[in-house]
Design a protein around this motif. Sequence first.
Motif, PDB file in Angstrom:
ATOM      1  N   GLY A   1      -9.079 -10.685   7.567  1.00 50.80           N
ATOM      2  CA  GLY A   1      -9.508 -11.940   6.944  1.00 50.80           C
ATOM      3  C   GLY A   1     -10.853 -12.404   7.472  1.00 50.80           C
ATOM      4  O   GLY A   1     -11.430 -11.776   8.356  1.00 50.80           O
TER       5      GLY A   1
ATOM      6  N   ARG B   1      -6.656 -14.873   8.583  1.00 55.27           N
ATOM      7  CA  ARG B   1      -6.595 -15.448   7.236  1.00 55.27           C
ATOM      8  C   ARG B   1      -6.531 -16.968   7.280  1.00 55.27           C
ATOM      9  O   ARG B   1      -6.357 -17.620   6.247  1.00 55.27           O
ATOM     10  CB  ARG B   1      -5.355 -14.912   6.488  1.00 55.27           C
ATOM     11  CG  ARG B   1      -5.317 -13.407   6.369  1.00 55.27           C
ATOM     12  CD  ARG B   1      -6.259 -12.897   5.291  1.00 55.27           C
ATOM     13  NE  ARG B   1      -6.167 -11.441   5.133  1.00 55.27           N
ATOM     14  CZ  ARG B   1      -6.864 -10.744   4.237  1.00 55.27           C
ATOM     15  NH1 ARG B   1      -7.665 -11.381   3.406  1.00 55.27           N
ATOM     16  NH2 ARG B   1      -6.764  -9.445   4.187  1.00 55.27           N
TER      17      ARG B   1
ATOM     18  N   LEU C   1       1.398 -12.937   2.826  1.00 54.65           N
ATOM     19  CA  LEU C   1       0.363 -13.931   2.496  1.00 54.65           C
ATOM     20  C   LEU C   1       0.586 -14.489   1.087  1.00 54.65           C
ATOM     21  O   LEU C   1       0.480 -15.705   0.866  1.00 54.65           O
ATOM     22  CB  LEU C   1      -1.025 -13.301   2.621  1.00 54.65           C
ATOM     23  CG  LEU C   1      -1.479 -13.028   4.062  1.00 54.65           C
ATOM     24  CD1 LEU C   1      -2.635 -12.024   4.087  1.00 54.65           C
ATOM     25  CD2 LEU C   1      -1.859 -14.323   4.766  1.00 54.65           C
TER      26      LEU C   1
ATOM     27  N   LYS D   1      -5.789 -20.591  -1.246  1.00 53.80           N
ATOM     28  CA  LYS D   1      -6.606 -19.414  -0.883  1.00 53.80           C
ATOM     29  C   LYS D   1      -6.497 -18.416  -2.024  1.00 53.80           C
ATOM     30  O   LYS D   1      -6.047 -18.769  -3.117  1.00 53.80           O
ATOM     31  CB  LYS D   1      -6.047 -18.801   0.420  1.00 53.80           C
ATOM     32  CG  LYS D   1      -6.002 -19.765   1.599  1.00 53.80           C
ATOM     33  CD  LYS D   1      -7.300 -19.775   2.366  1.00 53.80           C
ATOM     34  CE  LYS D   1      -7.202 -20.694   3.571  1.00 53.80           C
ATOM     35  NZ  LYS D   1      -8.396 -20.666   4.408  1.00 53.80           N
TER      36      LYS D   1
ATOM     37  N   PHE E   1      -4.625 -15.592  -1.865  1.00 51.96           N
ATOM     38  CA  PHE E   1      -3.557 -14.635  -1.532  1.00 51.96           C
ATOM     39  C   PHE E   1      -2.682 -14.320  -2.757  1.00 51.96           C
ATOM     40  O   PHE E   1      -1.899 -13.376  -2.734  1.00 51.96           O
ATOM     41  CB  PHE E   1      -2.693 -15.181  -0.403  1.00 51.96           C
ATOM     42  CG  PHE E   1      -3.444 -15.645   0.820  1.00 51.96           C
ATOM     43  CD1 PHE E   1      -4.664 -15.080   1.180  1.00 51.96           C
ATOM     44  CD2 PHE E   1      -2.936 -16.665   1.605  1.00 51.96           C
ATOM     45  CE1 PHE E   1      -5.359 -15.520   2.295  1.00 51.96           C
ATOM     46  CE2 PHE E   1      -3.617 -17.116   2.738  1.00 51.96           C
ATOM     47  CZ  PHE E   1      -4.832 -16.544   3.077  1.00 51.96           C
TER      48      PHE E   1
END
Length: 397
Positions: A16, A127, A353, A364, A366
Amino acid sequence: AKEMGSNFERIPEGKGPYSVGCTDLMTGHSIQGSFLRLYYPSQIGTSDEETIWIPNKEYYYGLSDFLNINRTLGGFFFTCNFGSVTCPAKWNAAFKLGEKYPLIIFSHGLGAFRTLYSAICTEMASRGFVVAAVEHRDQSSSATYYLNEKPALGAKGEASELHKEWIYYRKLKAGEDEVALRQQQVQQRADECVRALDLMLDINSGKQIVNVLPLNFNWMLLKDSIDVQKIAVMGHSFGAATTIEALSKNVQFKCGIALDAWMLPLCEEVYPRVRQPLLFINSEKFQWALNILEIKKLNYKDRERKMITIKGTVHQSFPDFTFLTGNIVGKIFGLKGQLNPNTAIDVSNKASLAFLQKHLGLNKDFDQWDSLLEGKGHDVIPGTNIDLPPMPPQSKQ
Ligand SMILES: CCN(CC)CCN(C[C@]12C[C@](c3ccc(C(F)(F)F)cc3)(C1)C2)C(=O)Cn1c(SCc2ccc(F)cc2)nc(=O)c2c1C=CC2
Protein backbone atom coordinates in the motif's frame (compact mmCIF):
# COMPACT_ATOMS: atom_id res chain seq x y z
CA ALA A 1 22.63 -22.67 -1.18
CA LYS A 2 19.03 -21.55 -0.72
CA GLU A 3 18.00 -24.95 0.63
CA MET A 4 20.86 -25.11 3.13
CA GLY A 5 19.19 -22.99 5.78
CA SER A 6 20.39 -19.64 4.50
CA ASN A 7 17.29 -17.57 4.09
CA PHE A 8 17.42 -15.26 1.11
CA GLU A 9 13.64 -15.26 1.41
CA ARG A 10 12.25 -12.24 3.20
CA ILE A 11 8.91 -11.36 4.70
CA PRO A 12 7.14 -9.37 1.92
CA GLU A 13 6.77 -5.59 2.33
CA GLY A 14 3.38 -3.89 2.47
CA LYS A 15 2.13 -2.97 -1.01
CA GLY A 16 0.00 0.00 0.00
CA PRO A 17 0.91 3.70 -0.17
CA TYR A 18 1.76 4.17 3.53
CA SER A 19 5.21 3.67 5.02
CA VAL A 20 4.92 1.27 7.97
CA GLY A 21 6.24 1.67 11.52
CA CYS A 22 6.28 -0.88 14.32
CA THR A 23 6.61 -0.76 18.11
CA ASP A 24 5.70 -2.79 21.21
CA LEU A 25 3.41 -1.88 24.09
CA MET A 26 3.06 -3.62 27.43
CA THR A 27 0.89 -2.29 30.26
CA GLY A 28 0.82 -3.48 33.87
CA HIS A 29 3.22 -5.70 35.77
CA SER A 30 1.24 -8.94 35.68
CA ILE A 31 -0.29 -11.36 33.20
CA GLN A 32 -3.51 -9.34 33.48
CA GLY A 33 -1.83 -6.50 31.57
CA SER A 34 -1.90 -6.03 27.79
CA PHE A 35 1.00 -6.92 25.50
CA LEU A 36 0.79 -6.03 21.81
CA ARG A 37 2.90 -5.24 18.75
CA LEU A 38 1.60 -2.16 16.90
CA TYR A 39 1.96 -1.80 13.12
CA TYR A 40 1.00 1.70 11.92
CA PRO A 41 1.25 4.27 9.09
CA SER A 42 4.51 6.13 9.78
CA GLN A 43 6.29 9.32 8.75
CA ILE A 44 8.89 8.42 6.12
CA GLY A 45 12.52 8.83 7.16
CA THR A 46 11.96 8.98 10.93
CA SER A 47 13.61 5.59 11.44
CA ASP A 48 15.84 3.46 9.23
CA GLU A 49 16.00 0.59 11.70
CA GLU A 50 14.08 -2.53 10.64
CA THR A 51 12.10 -4.45 13.26
CA ILE A 52 13.55 -7.62 14.81
CA TRP A 53 11.13 -10.40 13.85
CA ILE A 54 11.64 -12.66 16.95
CA PRO A 55 13.00 -10.34 19.66
CA ASN A 56 14.03 -12.76 22.48
CA LYS A 57 15.69 -16.18 22.52
CA GLU A 58 13.03 -17.41 24.96
CA TYR A 59 10.58 -17.45 22.00
CA TYR A 60 12.85 -20.06 20.40
CA TYR A 61 12.70 -22.14 23.59
CA GLY A 62 8.92 -21.87 23.58
CA LEU A 63 8.73 -22.86 19.90
CA SER A 64 10.94 -25.87 20.68
CA ASP A 65 8.56 -26.92 23.48
CA PHE A 66 5.59 -26.48 21.14
CA LEU A 67 7.26 -28.52 18.40
CA ASN A 68 8.40 -31.18 20.87
CA ILE A 69 12.10 -30.62 20.17
CA ASN A 70 14.90 -30.17 22.70
CA ARG A 71 15.36 -26.48 23.67
CA THR A 72 19.14 -26.41 23.19
CA LEU A 73 18.81 -28.00 19.74
CA GLY A 74 15.77 -25.95 18.80
CA GLY A 75 17.33 -22.75 20.12
CA PHE A 76 20.42 -23.37 17.98
CA PHE A 77 18.34 -24.27 14.88
CA PHE A 78 16.13 -21.21 15.17
CA THR A 79 18.99 -18.81 15.94
CA CYS A 80 20.97 -20.04 12.92
CA ASN A 81 18.03 -19.92 10.54
CA PHE A 82 15.91 -17.04 11.80
CA GLY A 83 18.05 -15.08 14.26
CA SER A 84 18.67 -12.16 11.90
CA VAL A 85 15.27 -12.03 10.20
CA THR A 86 13.66 -8.58 10.26
CA CYS A 87 10.09 -7.65 9.48
CA PRO A 88 9.57 -4.95 6.84
CA ALA A 89 8.50 -2.15 9.21
CA LYS A 90 10.58 0.69 10.63
CA TRP A 91 11.18 0.22 14.36
CA ASN A 92 9.76 3.12 16.42
CA ALA A 93 9.21 5.32 13.35
CA ALA A 94 7.13 8.39 14.13
CA PHE A 95 3.36 7.90 13.79
CA LYS A 96 1.90 9.58 10.66
CA LEU A 97 -0.37 12.41 11.78
CA GLY A 98 -3.22 14.13 10.02
CA GLU A 99 -5.87 11.46 9.51
CA LYS A 100 -8.01 8.98 11.44
CA TYR A 101 -7.23 5.34 10.73
CA PRO A 102 -9.42 2.25 11.02
CA LEU A 103 -8.19 -0.21 13.67
CA ILE A 104 -7.63 -3.98 13.49
CA ILE A 105 -7.03 -6.17 16.55
CA PHE A 106 -5.13 -9.31 15.45
CA SER A 107 -5.10 -12.64 17.38
CA HIS A 108 -2.35 -15.23 16.76
CA GLY A 109 -2.69 -19.02 16.58
CA LEU A 110 -1.80 -21.88 18.94
CA GLY A 111 1.93 -21.95 19.61
CA ALA A 112 2.49 -18.61 17.90
CA PHE A 113 2.93 -15.13 19.41
CA ARG A 114 2.43 -11.45 18.46
CA THR A 115 5.24 -11.08 15.87
CA LEU A 116 4.65 -14.05 13.55
CA TYR A 117 1.98 -12.55 11.27
CA SER A 118 3.93 -9.48 10.17
CA ALA A 119 3.27 -10.01 6.42
CA ILE A 120 -0.46 -9.58 7.09
CA CYS A 121 -0.10 -6.79 9.66
CA THR A 122 2.39 -4.70 7.67
CA GLU A 123 0.26 -5.04 4.52
CA MET A 124 -2.81 -3.75 6.40
CA ALA A 125 -0.79 -0.88 7.93
CA SER A 126 0.56 0.03 4.46
CA ARG A 127 -3.07 0.37 3.37
CA GLY A 128 -3.83 2.85 6.17
CA PHE A 129 -4.85 0.67 9.13
CA VAL A 130 -3.51 0.71 12.67
CA VAL A 131 -2.98 -2.96 13.61
CA ALA A 132 -2.57 -4.18 17.21
CA ALA A 133 -1.29 -7.77 17.24
CA VAL A 134 -1.97 -8.99 20.77
CA GLU A 135 0.24 -11.52 22.57
CA HIS A 136 -1.97 -13.91 24.53
CA ARG A 137 -1.06 -14.89 28.11
CA ASP A 138 -3.36 -17.97 28.21
CA GLN A 139 -0.37 -20.31 27.72
CA SER A 140 -1.40 -20.95 24.13
CA SER A 141 1.53 -18.82 22.97
CA SER A 142 4.87 -20.56 22.51
CA ALA A 143 6.19 -18.00 24.98
CA THR A 144 5.32 -14.61 26.38
CA TYR A 145 6.49 -12.51 29.33
CA TYR A 146 5.51 -9.71 31.69
CA LEU A 147 7.76 -7.36 33.62
CA ASN A 148 7.73 -7.95 37.34
CA GLU A 149 8.57 -5.09 39.66
CA LYS A 150 11.05 -6.82 41.93
CA PRO A 151 13.07 -4.61 44.32
CA ALA A 152 16.69 -4.82 43.16
CA LEU A 153 18.52 -7.18 45.52
CA GLY A 154 20.55 -5.30 48.11
CA ALA A 155 19.17 -1.90 47.16
CA LYS A 156 17.09 -0.07 49.78
CA GLY A 157 14.15 -1.08 47.51
CA GLU A 158 13.89 2.41 46.05
CA ALA A 159 15.14 1.38 42.57
CA SER A 160 13.00 -1.61 41.73
CA GLU A 161 14.51 -3.23 38.66
CA LEU A 162 12.22 -4.81 36.09
CA HIS A 163 12.49 -8.56 35.72
CA LYS A 164 11.08 -10.58 32.74
CA GLU A 165 8.78 -13.36 33.94
CA TRP A 166 8.43 -15.86 31.04
CA ILE A 167 5.30 -17.98 30.51
CA TYR A 168 5.75 -20.92 28.16
CA TYR A 169 3.37 -22.99 26.02
CA ARG A 170 1.22 -25.30 28.13
CA LYS A 171 1.23 -28.81 26.67
CA LEU A 172 -1.82 -31.02 27.03
CA LYS A 173 -1.37 -33.43 29.96
CA ALA A 174 -1.92 -37.15 29.31
CA GLY A 175 -5.66 -37.81 29.27
CA GLU A 176 -6.50 -34.09 29.65
CA ASP A 177 -9.73 -32.93 27.98
CA GLU A 178 -8.48 -30.62 25.23
CA VAL A 179 -11.92 -29.09 24.54
CA ALA A 180 -12.30 -27.85 28.13
CA LEU A 181 -8.82 -26.27 28.09
CA ARG A 182 -9.37 -24.58 24.71
CA GLN A 183 -12.85 -23.30 25.72
CA GLN A 184 -11.29 -21.68 28.80
CA GLN A 185 -8.38 -20.26 26.77
CA VAL A 186 -10.63 -18.79 24.04
CA GLN A 187 -12.51 -16.82 26.72
CA GLN A 188 -9.25 -15.36 28.06
CA ARG A 189 -8.03 -14.68 24.53
CA ALA A 190 -11.24 -12.81 23.60
CA ASP A 191 -11.03 -10.78 26.84
CA GLU A 192 -7.43 -9.88 25.94
CA CYS A 193 -8.63 -8.65 22.51
CA VAL A 194 -11.31 -6.51 24.17
CA ARG A 195 -8.73 -5.17 26.65
CA ALA A 196 -6.38 -4.31 23.77
CA LEU A 197 -9.26 -2.47 22.06
CA ASP A 198 -10.01 -0.53 25.27
CA LEU A 199 -6.31 0.34 25.61
CA MET A 200 -6.18 1.64 22.03
CA LEU A 201 -9.35 3.69 22.64
CA ASP A 202 -7.79 5.18 25.81
CA ILE A 203 -4.71 6.11 23.78
CA ASN A 204 -6.96 7.63 21.11
CA SER A 205 -8.67 9.74 23.78
CA GLY A 206 -5.30 11.14 24.83
CA LYS A 207 -5.15 9.29 28.14
CA GLN A 208 -1.61 9.06 29.50
CA ILE A 209 -0.61 5.39 29.35
CA VAL A 210 2.46 3.77 30.93
CA ASN A 211 4.41 1.51 28.61
CA VAL A 212 6.46 -0.66 30.96
CA LEU A 213 8.80 -1.52 28.06
CA PRO A 214 11.80 0.81 27.90
CA LEU A 215 11.05 2.17 24.40
CA ASN A 216 11.15 5.77 23.18
CA PHE A 217 7.89 5.96 21.25
CA ASN A 218 5.57 8.93 21.63
CA TRP A 219 2.12 7.44 22.25
CA MET A 220 0.60 10.93 22.61
CA LEU A 221 0.86 11.28 18.80
CA LEU A 222 -1.95 8.73 18.55
CA LYS A 223 -4.49 11.11 20.18
CA ASP A 224 -7.58 11.34 17.90
CA SER A 225 -5.90 9.06 15.33
CA ILE A 226 -8.33 6.12 15.39
CA ASP A 227 -11.67 6.15 13.59
CA VAL A 228 -13.60 4.59 16.47
CA GLN A 229 -16.49 3.60 14.18
CA LYS A 230 -14.16 1.53 12.01
CA ILE A 231 -12.81 -1.28 14.18
CA ALA A 232 -12.35 -4.94 13.13
CA VAL A 233 -10.96 -8.09 14.73
CA MET A 234 -8.99 -10.72 12.81
CA GLY A 235 -7.07 -13.88 13.61
CA HIS A 236 -5.55 -17.16 12.44
CA SER A 237 -6.76 -20.63 13.48
CA PHE A 238 -7.16 -20.47 17.31
CA GLY A 239 -7.01 -16.71 16.72
CA ALA A 240 -9.96 -17.02 14.34
CA ALA A 241 -12.01 -18.75 17.05
CA THR A 242 -10.89 -15.87 19.30
CA THR A 243 -12.14 -13.43 16.65
CA ILE A 244 -15.62 -15.00 16.72
CA GLU A 245 -15.70 -15.00 20.53
CA ALA A 246 -14.51 -11.36 20.64
CA LEU A 247 -17.24 -10.28 18.18
CA SER A 248 -19.83 -11.80 20.55
CA LYS A 249 -18.35 -9.89 23.50
CA ASN A 250 -18.08 -6.38 22.08
CA VAL A 251 -20.15 -4.77 19.33
CA GLN A 252 -17.49 -2.10 18.81
CA PHE A 253 -15.90 -4.77 16.62
CA LYS A 254 -17.88 -4.01 13.48
CA CYS A 255 -16.78 -7.12 11.55
CA GLY A 256 -14.41 -10.08 11.77
CA ILE A 257 -12.03 -11.99 9.51
CA ALA A 258 -11.34 -15.64 10.38
CA LEU A 259 -8.22 -17.06 8.71
CA ASP A 260 -8.35 -20.89 8.65
CA ALA A 261 -10.75 -20.97 11.64
CA TRP A 262 -10.28 -23.72 14.22
CA MET A 263 -13.79 -24.09 15.66
CA LEU A 264 -13.10 -26.65 18.42
CA PRO A 265 -12.73 -24.04 21.24
CA LEU A 266 -16.18 -22.52 20.56
CA CYS A 267 -19.45 -23.49 22.26
CA GLU A 268 -22.73 -23.55 20.31
CA GLU A 269 -24.13 -20.87 22.65
CA VAL A 270 -21.89 -18.23 21.06
CA TYR A 271 -23.20 -18.65 17.48
CA PRO A 272 -26.52 -16.74 17.87
CA ARG A 273 -24.59 -13.90 19.58
CA VAL A 274 -22.37 -13.15 16.56
CA ARG A 275 -24.36 -10.63 14.57
CA GLN A 276 -21.52 -8.75 12.84
CA PRO A 277 -20.36 -9.62 9.30
CA LEU A 278 -17.82 -12.47 9.18
CA LEU A 279 -15.39 -13.50 6.43
CA PHE A 280 -13.83 -16.98 6.45
CA ILE A 281 -10.65 -17.37 4.40
CA ASN A 282 -9.69 -21.04 4.27
CA SER A 283 -6.58 -22.81 3.09
CA GLU A 284 -7.12 -25.79 0.81
CA LYS A 285 -5.73 -28.34 3.27
CA PHE A 286 -7.02 -27.22 6.70
CA GLN A 287 -10.61 -28.30 6.15
CA TRP A 288 -12.71 -31.15 7.52
CA ALA A 289 -16.45 -31.79 7.69
CA LEU A 290 -16.95 -31.28 11.46
CA ASN A 291 -15.11 -27.97 11.36
CA ILE A 292 -17.12 -26.73 8.37
CA LEU A 293 -20.37 -27.88 10.02
CA GLU A 294 -19.52 -25.73 13.07
CA ILE A 295 -18.83 -22.73 10.81
CA LYS A 296 -22.20 -23.24 9.12
CA LYS A 297 -23.94 -22.95 12.52
CA LEU A 298 -23.08 -19.24 12.37
CA ASN A 299 -25.40 -18.82 9.37
CA TYR A 300 -28.51 -16.93 10.45
CA LYS A 301 -31.06 -15.06 8.36
CA ASP A 302 -29.80 -11.60 7.23
CA ARG A 303 -26.35 -12.03 8.77
CA GLU A 304 -23.43 -11.50 6.40
CA ARG A 305 -21.29 -14.66 6.16
CA LYS A 306 -18.70 -15.05 3.40
CA MET A 307 -16.32 -17.96 2.80
CA ILE A 308 -13.58 -18.50 0.24
CA THR A 309 -10.89 -21.17 -0.15
CA ILE A 310 -7.48 -20.28 -1.57
CA LYS A 311 -6.29 -23.11 -3.82
CA GLY A 312 -2.79 -24.53 -3.30
CA THR A 313 -2.46 -23.25 0.28
CA VAL A 314 -1.87 -24.89 3.67
CA HIS A 315 -2.47 -23.88 7.29
CA GLN A 316 0.97 -22.30 7.52
CA SER A 317 0.39 -20.13 4.42
CA PHE A 318 -0.84 -17.35 6.79
CA PRO A 319 2.02 -17.06 9.40
CA ASP A 320 5.43 -15.65 8.34
CA PHE A 321 7.41 -18.91 8.34
CA THR A 322 5.96 -19.68 4.90
CA PHE A 323 8.26 -16.99 3.40
CA LEU A 324 11.45 -18.01 5.20
CA THR A 325 12.30 -21.57 4.15
CA GLY A 326 13.33 -23.04 0.84
CA ASN A 327 10.71 -24.88 -1.19
CA ILE A 328 11.75 -28.43 -0.27
CA VAL A 329 12.02 -27.87 3.52
CA GLY A 330 8.91 -25.72 3.39
CA LYS A 331 6.80 -28.40 1.76
CA ILE A 332 8.15 -31.16 4.03
CA PHE A 333 7.17 -29.26 7.21
CA GLY A 334 3.85 -28.13 5.77
CA LEU A 335 5.00 -24.49 5.79
CA LYS A 336 4.30 -23.96 2.09
CA GLY A 337 1.57 -25.11 -0.28
CA GLN A 338 1.73 -25.49 -4.04
CA LEU A 339 0.85 -21.80 -4.51
CA ASN A 340 3.70 -19.29 -4.24
CA PRO A 341 3.56 -17.95 -0.64
CA ASN A 342 3.66 -14.31 -1.77
CA THR A 343 0.73 -14.90 -4.13
CA ALA A 344 -1.17 -16.75 -1.40
CA ILE A 345 -0.87 -13.95 1.20
CA ASP A 346 -1.68 -11.39 -1.52
CA VAL A 347 -5.00 -13.09 -2.29
CA SER A 348 -5.83 -13.37 1.42
CA ASN A 349 -4.94 -9.71 2.10
CA LYS A 350 -6.86 -8.37 -0.91
CA ALA A 351 -9.99 -10.33 -0.01
CA SER A 352 -9.64 -9.04 3.57
CA LEU A 353 -9.29 -5.42 2.37
CA ALA A 354 -12.36 -5.73 0.12
CA PHE A 355 -14.39 -7.14 3.05
CA LEU A 356 -13.16 -4.41 5.43
CA GLN A 357 -14.04 -1.64 2.95
CA LYS A 358 -17.54 -3.06 2.58
CA HIS A 359 -18.27 -3.49 6.31
CA LEU A 360 -16.29 -0.65 7.86
CA GLY A 361 -17.53 1.80 5.21
CA LEU A 362 -14.05 2.80 4.03
CA ASN A 363 -13.70 5.14 1.07
CA LYS A 364 -10.62 3.54 -0.45
CA ASP A 365 -10.27 1.50 -3.64
CA PHE A 366 -10.34 -1.95 -1.98
CA ASP A 367 -13.65 -2.72 -3.70
CA GLN A 368 -11.53 -3.55 -6.77
CA TRP A 369 -11.08 -6.94 -5.08
CA ASP A 370 -14.77 -7.63 -4.39
CA SER A 371 -14.73 -10.48 -6.94
CA LEU A 372 -12.38 -12.41 -4.62
CA LEU A 373 -15.12 -12.36 -1.96
CA GLU A 374 -17.39 -14.17 -4.41
CA GLY A 375 -14.68 -16.78 -4.94
CA LYS A 376 -14.00 -15.44 -8.41
CA GLY A 377 -10.32 -15.34 -9.30
CA HIS A 378 -7.50 -17.52 -10.43
CA ASP A 379 -6.54 -18.95 -7.02
CA VAL A 380 -9.86 -18.94 -5.16
CA ILE A 381 -13.09 -20.88 -5.03
CA PRO A 382 -16.30 -19.82 -3.26
CA GLY A 383 -17.05 -21.54 0.05
CA THR A 384 -15.32 -24.76 0.98
CA ASN A 385 -13.65 -27.47 -1.08
CA ILE A 386 -15.23 -30.34 0.83
CA ASP A 387 -18.74 -31.53 -0.01
CA LEU A 388 -21.23 -31.81 2.84
CA PRO A 389 -24.68 -33.42 3.12
CA PRO A 390 -27.43 -30.77 2.53
CA MET A 391 -28.05 -28.72 5.74
CA PRO A 392 -31.42 -28.73 7.55
CA PRO A 393 -32.81 -25.12 7.60
CA GLN A 394 -31.17 -23.20 10.53
CA SER A 395 -33.59 -22.47 13.40
CA LYS A 396 -34.95 -18.91 13.05
CA GLN A 397 -33.56 -16.45 15.54
C1 LIG B 1 3.61 -30.17 17.16
C2 LIG B 1 2.36 -30.83 17.53
N1 LIG B 1 1.13 -30.04 17.56
C3 LIG B 1 1.17 -29.01 18.63
C4 LIG B 1 -0.19 -28.93 19.29
C5 LIG B 1 0.60 -29.52 16.25
C6 LIG B 1 1.42 -28.30 15.72
N2 LIG B 1 0.71 -27.59 14.63
C7 LIG B 1 1.19 -27.77 13.26
C8 LIG B 1 2.47 -26.99 13.08
C9 LIG B 1 2.77 -25.56 13.54
C10 LIG B 1 3.98 -26.11 12.85
C11 LIG B 1 5.33 -25.48 12.62
C12 LIG B 1 5.53 -24.14 12.91
C13 LIG B 1 6.79 -23.59 12.72
C14 LIG B 1 7.83 -24.39 12.22
C15 LIG B 1 9.17 -23.76 11.99
F1 LIG B 1 10.12 -24.68 12.00
F2 LIG B 1 9.18 -23.13 10.82
F3 LIG B 1 9.39 -22.87 12.96
C16 LIG B 1 7.64 -25.74 11.94
C17 LIG B 1 6.37 -26.31 12.14
C18 LIG B 1 3.79 -27.39 13.64
C19 LIG B 1 3.12 -26.67 11.75
C20 LIG B 1 -0.36 -26.76 14.91
O1 LIG B 1 -0.69 -26.56 16.07
C21 LIG B 1 -1.13 -26.04 13.77
N3 LIG B 1 -1.98 -25.01 14.41
C22 LIG B 1 -1.54 -23.73 14.58
S1 LIG B 1 0.02 -23.30 14.02
C23 LIG B 1 0.27 -21.60 14.53
C24 LIG B 1 1.72 -21.31 14.55
C25 LIG B 1 2.52 -21.78 15.59
C26 LIG B 1 3.89 -21.55 15.58
C27 LIG B 1 4.45 -20.87 14.53
F4 LIG B 1 5.76 -20.64 14.53
C28 LIG B 1 3.68 -20.37 13.48
C29 LIG B 1 2.33 -20.61 13.50
N4 LIG B 1 -2.27 -22.78 15.16
C30 LIG B 1 -3.51 -23.07 15.67
O2 LIG B 1 -4.19 -22.19 16.21
C31 LIG B 1 -3.98 -24.42 15.52
C32 LIG B 1 -3.20 -25.37 14.92
C33 LIG B 1 -3.84 -26.63 14.93
C34 LIG B 1 -5.06 -26.46 15.55
C35 LIG B 1 -5.24 -25.05 15.97
